[in-house]
Enzyme design. Structure first.
Site, PDB file in Angstrom:
ATOM      1  N   TYR A 153       0.830  -1.196   0.000  1.00 20.54           N
ATOM      2  CA  TYR A 153       0.000   0.000   0.000  1.00 20.54           C
ATOM      3  C   TYR A 153       0.871   1.255   0.000  1.00 20.54           C
ATOM      4  O   TYR A 153       0.633   2.187  -0.786  1.00 20.54           O
ATOM      5  CB  TYR A 153      -0.918   0.004   1.225  1.00 20.54           C
ATOM      6  CG  TYR A 153      -1.746   1.254   1.355  1.00 20.54           C
ATOM      7  CD1 TYR A 153      -2.898   1.425   0.598  1.00 20.54           C
ATOM      8  CD2 TYR A 153      -1.363   2.276   2.230  1.00 20.54           C
ATOM      9  CE1 TYR A 153      -3.656   2.580   0.704  1.00 20.54           C
ATOM     10  CE2 TYR A 153      -2.122   3.431   2.338  1.00 20.54           C
ATOM     11  CZ  TYR A 153      -3.269   3.585   1.574  1.00 20.54           C
ATOM     12  OH  TYR A 153      -4.004   4.738   1.680  1.00 20.54           O
ATOM     13  N   LYS A 157       1.029   4.264  -2.881  1.00 23.16           N
ATOM     14  CA  LYS A 157       0.739   5.671  -2.634  1.00 23.16           C
ATOM     15  C   LYS A 157       1.912   6.565  -3.022  1.00 23.16           C
ATOM     16  O   LYS A 157       1.722   7.717  -3.418  1.00 23.16           O
ATOM     17  CB  LYS A 157       0.346   5.873  -1.176  1.00 23.16           C
ATOM     18  CG  LYS A 157      -0.975   5.220  -0.812  1.00 23.16           C
ATOM     19  CD  LYS A 157      -2.157   5.912  -1.475  1.00 23.16           C
ATOM     20  CE  LYS A 157      -2.861   5.116  -2.528  1.00 23.16           C
ATOM     21  NZ  LYS A 157      -4.048   5.814  -3.085  1.00 23.16           N
TER      22      LYS A 157
END
Length: 256
Positions: A153, A157
């Protein structure tokens, strides 16, 4: 009145942003993963101009979402809100053989950006966790490394932030910025989140519509309408170009 398309807007921050925008009189096109979610979204925001349906974990449907959204355009702004969270306990492979977190969080905004006419403004959602991201495309699909959902994750990002900065550099006629909305208690953020939920969609709405001088910028990263710190790799033109080339190789779609 502005015309705005929001990906991933059937719940969470995307839905909150949509409600705020329609309340202010803007024309909003939403996006849901499937027909059932679209029906729920239509009930939640009956004033929406339209709802586009497509599962953006698949490259073919990323293209389809871009085509369907274009039919409802043109747009003054596109908010790339769609994303998966950091709590995935295992790697999930998509129909294209890709890691689902990478596909949804990185490839979907890339493909949709590259496949739609340029709006006047683009807003990408990143996260403060991008600071923990690692720029390494050698195993971006997590086929060799042991799975780490948090790291996947954070990496995604960071890639989102780099995508925003790359598009801002390549498209100087478009205002392109990124946002970290804070750790808020959405389905993605989880119940333990401590940031202000009501403030979560404010900055992306502001960047998409405001004529305040502070919002009429490009190539910047914001948290609660203030400039925020970024990962040291985020502004590397060389690494941005490597990311764009990687996305183009995976999808067959080039950002021009």
């Amino acid at each position: 009145m502005s015309s705005i398309f929001i990906t991933g807007s059937s719940d969470g921050l995307g839905l909150m942003a949509a409600r705020s925008l329609v309340a202010d009189g803007h024309s909003v096109t939403l996006h849901a993963r499937n027909a059932a979610r679209a029906d729920e979204t239509r009930e939640a925001v009956p004033q929406a101009h339209g709802i586009v349906v497509g599962d953006v974990s698949q490259i073919s449907e990323m293209r389809s979402v871009a085509e369907l959204a274009t039919e409802n355009g043109p747009y003054d702004a596109v908010i790339h809100n769609v994303g998966l969270g950091y709590m995935a306990s295992e790697r999930v492979e998509t129909a294209d053989g890709l890691d689902r977190t990478f596909a949804v969080n990185v490839l979907a905004p890339y493909v949709i950006t590259a496949s739609m006419p340029r709006p006047k403004r683009l807003v990408y959602l990143s996260s403060v966790l991008h600071q923990q991201g690692v720029f390494d495309l050698s195993d971006a699909q997590w086929t060799r490394r042991p799975w780490d959902g948090n790291q996947a994750y954070a990496d995604s990002k960071l890639f989102d932030l780099m995508l925003a900065f790359a598009v801002a550099r390549l498209w100087p006629d478009v205002l392109v910025n990124s946002v970290e909305p804070g750790w808020v208690a959405t389905k993605l953020g989880g119940a333990e989140a401590t940031d202000d939920l009501d403030a979560g969609p404010v900055t992306q709405v502001w960047l998409a519509t405001s004529d305040e001088p502070a919002a009429l910028v490009t190539g910047q990263h914001f948290y609660h309408q203030e400039l925020a710190a970024t990962h040291p790799d985020a502004r590397s033109v060389e690494k941005q170009d490597q990311l764009l080339a990687h996305c183009a190789e995976l999808t067959g779609i080039r950002l021009t």
